[in-house]
Design a protein around this motif. Structure first.
Motif, PDB file in Angstrom:
ATOM      1  N   ARG A  57      -3.704 -22.111   8.902  1.00 42.65           N
ATOM      2  CA  ARG A  57      -3.665 -20.655   9.028  1.00 42.65           C
ATOM      3  C   ARG A  57      -3.723 -20.249  10.500  1.00 42.65           C
ATOM      4  NH1 ARG A  57      -7.932 -16.229   6.780  1.00 42.65           N
ATOM      5  NH2 ARG A  57      -9.555 -17.439   7.795  1.00 42.65           N
ATOM      6  N   ARG A  58      -4.637 -20.897  11.220  1.00 44.92           N
ATOM      7  CA  ARG A  58      -4.794 -20.582  12.651  1.00 44.92           C
ATOM      8  C   ARG A  58      -3.487 -20.906  13.385  1.00 44.92           C
ATOM      9  NH1 ARG A  58      -9.650 -22.385  12.596  1.00 44.92           N
ATOM     10  NH2 ARG A  58      -9.282 -24.475  13.374  1.00 44.92           N
ATOM     11  N   ALA A  59      -2.919 -22.061  13.064  1.00 39.54           N
ATOM     12  CA  ALA A  59      -1.670 -22.473  13.713  1.00 39.54           C
ATOM     13  C   ALA A  59      -0.561 -21.472  13.401  1.00 39.54           C
ATOM     14  CB  ALA A  59      -1.279 -23.876  13.241  1.00 39.54           C
ATOM     15  N   MET A  60      -0.450 -21.126  12.135  1.00 40.66           N
ATOM     16  CA  MET A  60       0.615 -20.213  11.719  1.00 40.66           C
ATOM     17  C   MET A  60       0.452 -18.851  12.382  1.00 40.66           C
ATOM     18  SD  MET A  60       3.302 -19.895   9.732  1.00 40.66           S
ATOM     19  CE  MET A  60       3.302 -20.797   8.173  1.00 40.66           C
ATOM     20  N   ALA A  61      -0.768 -18.335  12.387  1.00 42.71           N
ATOM     21  CA  ALA A  61      -1.018 -17.027  12.990  1.00 42.71           C
ATOM     22  C   ALA A  61      -0.604 -17.039  14.454  1.00 42.71           C
ATOM     23  CB  ALA A  61      -2.494 -16.658  12.836  1.00 42.71           C
ATOM     24  N   GLY A  62      -0.971 -18.099  15.150  1.00 44.24           N
ATOM     25  CA  GLY A  62      -0.621 -18.201  16.565  1.00 44.24           C
ATOM     26  C   GLY A  62       0.883 -18.224  16.780  1.00 44.24           C
ATOM     27  N   MET A  63       1.575 -18.974  15.942  1.00 41.85           N
ATOM     28  CA  MET A  63       3.026 -19.107  16.114  1.00 41.85           C
ATOM     29  C   MET A  63       3.765 -17.834  15.727  1.00 41.85           C
ATOM     30  SD  MET A  63       3.093 -22.916  14.517  1.00 41.85           S
ATOM     31  CE  MET A  63       4.752 -23.473  14.796  1.00 41.85           C
ATOM     32  N   MET A  64       3.196 -17.078  14.798  1.00 48.43           N
ATOM     33  CA  MET A  64       3.857 -15.852  14.327  1.00 48.43           C
ATOM     34  C   MET A  64       3.384 -14.625  15.098  1.00 48.43           C
ATOM     35  SD  MET A  64       5.703 -16.613  11.395  1.00 48.43           S
ATOM     36  CE  MET A  64       5.509 -15.408  10.114  1.00 48.43           C
ATOM     37  N   GLY A  65       2.444 -14.815  16.002  1.00 47.78           N
ATOM     38  CA  GLY A  65       1.916 -13.674  16.745  1.00 47.78           C
ATOM     39  C   GLY A  65       1.107 -12.727  15.877  1.00 47.78           C
ATOM     40  N   LEU A  66       0.373 -13.304  14.910  1.00 43.09           N
ATOM     41  CA  LEU A  66      -0.440 -12.482  14.009  1.00 43.09           C
ATOM     42  C   LEU A  66      -1.918 -12.778  14.219  1.00 43.09           C
ATOM     43  CD1 LEU A  66       1.594 -13.117  10.727  1.00 43.09           C
ATOM     44  CD2 LEU A  66       1.527 -10.954  12.009  1.00 43.09           C
ATOM     45  N   GLN A  67      -2.753 -11.839  13.801  1.00 41.76           N
ATOM     46  CA  GLN A  67      -4.190 -12.111  13.754  1.00 41.76           C
ATOM     47  C   GLN A  67      -4.431 -13.175  12.683  1.00 41.76           C
ATOM     48  OE1 GLN A  67      -6.853 -10.580  15.449  1.00 41.76           O
ATOM     49  NE2 GLN A  67      -5.202  -9.819  16.777  1.00 41.76           N
ATOM     50  N   GLU A  68      -5.459 -13.973  12.902  1.00 41.84           N
ATOM     51  CA  GLU A  68      -5.756 -15.015  11.924  1.00 41.84           C
ATOM     52  C   GLU A  68      -6.012 -14.432  10.531  1.00 41.84           C
ATOM     53  OE1 GLU A  68      -8.880 -18.555  11.794  1.00 41.84           O
ATOM     54  OE2 GLU A  68      -8.252 -18.020  13.810  1.00 41.84           O
ATOM     55  N   THR A  69      -6.697 -13.288  10.503  1.00 41.31           N
ATOM     56  CA  THR A  69      -7.026 -12.684   9.209  1.00 41.31           C
ATOM     57  C   THR A  69      -5.809 -12.051   8.534  1.00 41.31           C
ATOM     58  OG1 THR A  69      -7.705 -10.753  10.486  1.00 41.31           O
ATOM     59  CG2 THR A  69      -9.456 -12.216   9.679  1.00 41.31           C
ATOM     60  N   ALA A  70      -4.677 -11.998   9.243  1.00 44.55           N
ATOM     61  CA  ALA A  70      -3.460 -11.458   8.631  1.00 44.55           C
ATOM     62  C   ALA A  70      -2.701 -12.549   7.881  1.00 44.55           C
ATOM     63  CB  ALA A  70      -2.568 -10.839   9.704  1.00 44.55           C
ATOM     64  N   VAL A  71      -3.267 -13.738   7.855  1.00 44.48           N
ATOM     65  CA  VAL A  71      -2.613 -14.864   7.175  1.00 44.48           C
ATOM     66  C   VAL A  71      -3.587 -15.490   6.186  1.00 44.48           C
ATOM     67  CG1 VAL A  71      -1.481 -17.105   7.476  1.00 44.48           C
ATOM     68  CG2 VAL A  71      -1.272 -15.362   9.270  1.00 44.48           C
ATOM     69  N   ASP A  72      -3.128 -15.771   4.987  1.00 42.51           N
ATOM     70  CA  ASP A  72      -3.929 -16.570   4.059  1.00 42.51           C
ATOM     71  C   ASP A  72      -3.126 -17.763   3.566  1.00 42.51           C
ATOM     72  OD1 ASP A  72      -6.644 -15.793   3.605  1.00 42.51           O
ATOM     73  OD2 ASP A  72      -5.867 -13.851   2.910  1.00 42.51           O
ATOM     74  N   TYR A  73      -3.795 -18.890   3.519  1.00 42.16           N
ATOM     75  CA  TYR A  73      -3.226 -20.111   2.950  1.00 42.16           C
ATOM     76  C   TYR A  73      -3.928 -20.345   1.618  1.00 42.16           C
ATOM     77  CZ  TYR A  73      -0.112 -22.505   6.242  1.00 42.16           C
ATOM     78  OH  TYR A  73       0.966 -22.903   6.994  1.00 42.16           O
ATOM     79  N   LEU A  74      -3.160 -20.355   0.533  1.00 40.55           N
ATOM     80  CA  LEU A  74      -3.776 -20.504  -0.779  1.00 40.55           C
ATOM     81  C   LEU A  74      -3.441 -21.859  -1.394  1.00 40.55           C
ATOM     82  CD1 LEU A  74      -3.211 -16.948  -2.323  1.00 40.55           C
ATOM     83  CD2 LEU A  74      -5.056 -17.762  -0.857  1.00 40.55           C
TER      84      LEU A  74
END
Lengths: 764, 161
Positions: free
Chosen positions: A227-244
């Motif tokens: 999630r942290r990796a994805m948020a960083g690569m997409m330019g999003l806040q970490e809390t804007a991403v969930d991995y389920l």
């Protein structure tokens, strides 16, 4: 309310698994079982060339196909193409990171070049052949020697194909070798193979424009890091991403790392505001999942004439494929740190070199670097014992660690990637060794060594191993009281098919002193907890289980406070037992009654960075047919000490299953490449994982005589130990069987033709 | 193309494209996602279902070929709320871990033990060579099948074929 049983009713018992009830009915929910309204399906166009410059990509014809919506290439992504972040950065690996899609160059067959989005997977796959790609081929590097030579560099910005060198040091190896009365030098190698879970990989991502939130289904292993990796690569806040997490069809270290497709799927979902699903097919899996194990070691051992091992040193060259993946350095670091395994060897000096090549990037596979290291070490000991005219059993026992050595510091590794220093925690390693000899019947079987019976040569061998567990730094758990009196337990450990729901429920039920059926277990998903880590490096049970204990303690304290208020007494005059709070004068209030009145929720974190070390021994009896080179495993016995057994049923399953995977790696599994960098296997018909008739004779015994002092459970982790010793003991047994021929195998896999050839060579 | 078939005791009519495999039809058209796809080339056996009494790989069969067939999938094995004896034996012996190969193992063994309730250990082992499992090492699967034989023997005696 029923009074619940006393402490430790569930931990240690062979509790039948909770998750089985849905799996057995076909009601599991795996990634491909999930459909979203309006979803597009993706297919990846992969490079058919091992090394080359991308000249042109023409997607027009593909876009003309009805049902195809888009084709994404590097040109469609932001001007700086994101690279996949490292789990454990080190000073030299940055230039070797993998871009999420090929830019300018392709570096392995299977590297993503384009991503097609269509109404269905079939249409997307059909469209792939209408994309034309022009590539100017470059010389491919397909082995570590060519990589070391550096005539062709994979990365223009670098001066070398060596991405990193890990140095493991202990004592003064140079001095030990100078003074030693006996020294031997050997070269060993292990072939490229991989985890091969039965479910291929896949992801489904959905972007919610209204809340600017990205949801990714199909998480495994380490959802929070991804999630942290994805948020960083997409330019999003970490809390804007969930991995389920959904149900996961096997991980074994390879699934769940951040792969290029993770980004392509999520980027497409956000860009087109559509749910996007991608599921790998099996042929693709061979090209795309992290490969593992390919390394060659040049080692030396120094001994006293009595068999005391004075030192070991050498260089291990690891072919890591085209890029450094998130955990691509783990096997390289591990092999340098763990070659000496469970043995007391004061002077060590190993260099593990990570060399890039034009092959699929490597990562971890169950027992990364440890399977290989154990094979190298156990072979070396047997060869030395023969030279010194010593009994291999005596020589091993002489050098095994004992409780008096604990804690025993392993070689220090640099660069420091978080595991530079570690120490074996507890145990007398002779206990599992001796019990293994007994269970196996070493005395009775010894006369068979080297005998030819009915045309088959018999051999036996025994070896030892350690398994590192409990990778830190921490893990979280949350325990919540539900209105109906049931308890929801959330844990950061993830499920990869190992039974995390059952195991964590057992631990929680005992800690809370309530029955198992009142617990509902949720794991892995980033929506459950503020922070979590996952299941890798034999940490799931140890770290997650310890977190459950810590959270349970806080939960019970909160229950005690709530009950005291109800009973109108100070909190310290209430005792909690079996899910009931009682005053000294005999009044009581059960948890279920509090549940109707207030919400109790406690989230807690267990901190622990000291690793645990499960230890054990394995012995094997083989027969070899000299006419065909075929080996039969007649008996295989493993005895390990895991510190604390949570569920003997699932533990036994881990050990036996891992051992069989190990046999696959020793005998038949090989990701072979040709000189142009083409992978020569593409189906389960030519990559041969073990089948049901191959290895039916396995016995596994687990002890808990030496709990780990490093965590409140005393557990040490058990997901990997089963596979670690297999290579070493099996090859030693084959060497013993064929000693009249003088066959000394030094490289895996030991396919029948390979063994037959070794026999022929000694004859000529 | 419209086909009619019986699945887990229910008569079902479904419209499928001619090129659709039977496993895709079960999963995508009928939401019977218990049948898993592991390789799509007939090696792993995860997609095994029972067609007219025989264990068949649904990835190697087109849906249109199943027209008129009687099919049992993993969803049709349990007896109401209770696990079947074979399913219960799998749970007792920890014959599954990740559960992905399990539907194919269960259907293969159900077809075998229905026809051969006295199948030997060797026979059982031999029959499941066509089903790959990466988790268990197969040993507990064979133990579970051996354990479940008695229930198949009893039902054979009470209802001779």
């Amino acid at each position: 309310m029923k009074v619940t049983p006393a402490v430790n009713t569930f931990v240690g018992r062979p509790v039948e698994r909770v998750e089985d009830l849905r799996y057995l009915r076909g009601k599991g929910q795996y990634l491909d079982d999930l459909q979203k309204e309006g979803q597009w399906c993706g297919a990846v166009l992969r490079s058919s060339v091992a090394h080359g410059r991308l000249v042109n990509i023409d997607t027009k014809a593909a876009l003309d196909i009805p049902g195809v919506h888009a084709v994404i290439t590097a040109a469609d992504l932001p001007s700086v193409i994101p690279t996949i972040p490292f789990r454990r950065p080190n000073p030299t690996i940055a230039p070797y990171a993998q871009p999420v899609i090929a830019v300018d160059k392709v570096r392995y067959v299977g590297e993503p070049i384009a991503f097609v989005l269509a109404d269905s997977a079939e249409i997307a796959e059909d469209a792939l052949q209408f994309i034309s790609v022009e590539i100017d081929t470059l010389d491919p590097i397909v082995d570590w020697r060519a990589s070391e030579n550096g005539a062709t560099l994979l990365f223009d910005s670098t001066q070398t194909n060596i991405a990193s060198v890990f140095e493991a040091r202990s004592g003064d190896a140079a001095e030990a070798f100078r003074a030693a009365p006996y020294v031997r030098r050997e070269r060993f190698s292990v072939q490229r193979h991989t985890a091969m879970p039965m479910e291929t990989r896949g992801l489904l991502a959905e972007w919610d424009e209204a809340t600017s939130h990205l949801t990714v289904w199909g998480a495994a292993k380490l959802p929070f890091f991804n999630r942290r990796a994805m948020a960083g690569m997409m330019g999003l806040q970490e809390t804007a991403v969930d991995y389920l997490e959904l149900d996961v069809g096997g991980g074994f270290g390879a699934r769940g790392e951040f792969y290029p497709e993770d980004f392509l799927v999520a980027f497409s979902a956000k860009h087109f505001k559509r749910p996007v699903k991608w599921v790998e097919d099996r042929r693709e899996h061979f090209l795309a999942i992290a490969h593992a194990r390919e390394m060659e070691a040049e080692l030396e051992i120094a001994c006293d004439l009595d068999g005391s091992i004075l030192g070991m040193r050498g260089t291990i060259n690891v072919d890591i494929g085209a890029y450094v993946r998130p955990n691509g350095m783990t096997p390289v670091r591990n092999v340098t740190q763990f070659i000496a395994g469970p043995y007391r060897i004061a002077n060590l000096a190993f260099d593990g070199r990570a060399l890039v090549s034009n092959k699929t990037p490597a990562g971890t596979y169950r027992g990364p670097g440890r399977f290989e290291g154990c094979f190298f070490c156990e072979r070396m000991i047997d060869l030395a014992a023969k030279d010194l005219n010593l009994d291999g059993v005596d020589m091993r026992r002489r050098n095994l660690l004992t409780q008096a050595d604990m804690p025993y510091a392993l070689a220090t590794v640099s660069p420091n990637d978080g595991f530079a220093e570690t120490a074996c925690d507890s145990g007398d390693y002779r206990t599992t060794f001796d019990q293994c000899l007994n269970e196996f019947g070493w005395q009775e079987k010894s006369p068979l060594n080297g005998q030819c019976i009915d045309g088959l040569y018999h051999g036996i061998a025994i070896g030892n191993f350690i398994e590192g567990g409990a990778a830190g730094p921490r893990e979280s758990a949350k325990i919540e009281l539900e209105r109906d009196g049931s308890v929801s337990v959330y844990v950061g450990s993830s499920g990869v098919g190992q039974g995390v729901e059952t195991i964590m429920s057992q631990i929680a039920a005992d800690a809370l002193e309530i029955s198992l059926d009142r617990i509902r277990l949720f794991h892995g998903s980033t929506s459950n907890l503020k922070e979590g880590f996952g299941s890798y490096g034999s940490r799931g049970t140890v770290m997650g289980g310890s977190a459950v204990l810590v959270a349970a303690k806080e939960f019970l304290a909160a229950f005690q406070d709530a009950a005291a208020e109800r009973l109108r007494v100070p909190s310290d005059q209430v005792t909690v037992e079996g899910g009931v709070a009682r005053t000294r004068d005999g009044r009581s209030v059960p948890l279920i009654e509090i549940a109707a009145l207030e919400l109790i929720s406690r989230e807690a974190t267990y901190h622990g960075s000291k690793q645990t070390y499960t230890f054990g021994a394995a012995a094997v009896h083989v027969s070899v047919d000299p006419k065909t080179g075929r080996v039969n495993i007649l008996d295989y016995v493993t005895v390990d000490d895991v510190g604390r057994v949570i569920n003997p049923l699932t533990l036994h399953g881990q050990v036996v299953g891992a051992a069989v995977q190990g046999f696959g790696g020793v005998f038949s599994e090989h990701l072979q490449y040709d000189s142009s960098g083409q992978l020569l296997v593409g189906s389960l018909a030519d990559y041969m994982i073990p089948i049901s008739t191959d290895y039916p004779h396995i016995r596994a015994i687990s002890l808990e005589q030496y709990p780990s002092p490093n965590n409140p459970l005393g557990a040490k982790g058990a997901g990997e130990g089963g596979i670690i010793p297999v290579g070493g003991v099996v090859v030693n047994a084959i060497a013993s069987a064929l000693r009249s021929f003088g066959v000394e195998p030094r490289s895996l896999p030991l396919t029948p033709p390979h063994i037959w050839q070794l026999i022929q060579e000694t004859k000529s | 193309m419209n086909i009619t078939l019986s699945i887990n005791g229910a008569r079902i009519e479904v419209d499928v494209p001619p090129r659709m495999t039977l496993c895709d039809a079960l999963r995508q058209k009928l939401q019977l996602t218990g049948t898993h796809i592991g390789c799509e080339h007939g090696v792993c056996g995860a997609c095994t279902i029972i067609v007219n009494g025989r264990a068949v790989r649904s990835c190697l069969m087109l849906a249109v070929q199943a027209s008129g067939a009687t099919i049992t999938t993993v969803e049709g094995l349990a007896h109401g709320d209770d696990l079947s004896p074979l399913q219960a034996a799998f749970r007792r012996h920890h014959a599954l871990q990740c559960g992905f190969c399990t539907p194919g193992m269960l259907t293969t063994l159900h077809a075998l033990l229905t026809e051969e309730p006295y199948a030997s250990e060797e026979r059982i082992r031999d029959v499941i060579t066509g089903n790959l499992c990466r988790c268990t090492g197969y040993i507990p699967i064979v133990e579970a099948a051996l354990d479940a034989r008695e229930a198949y023997q009893r039902s054979r005696e009470s209802a001779p074929l």
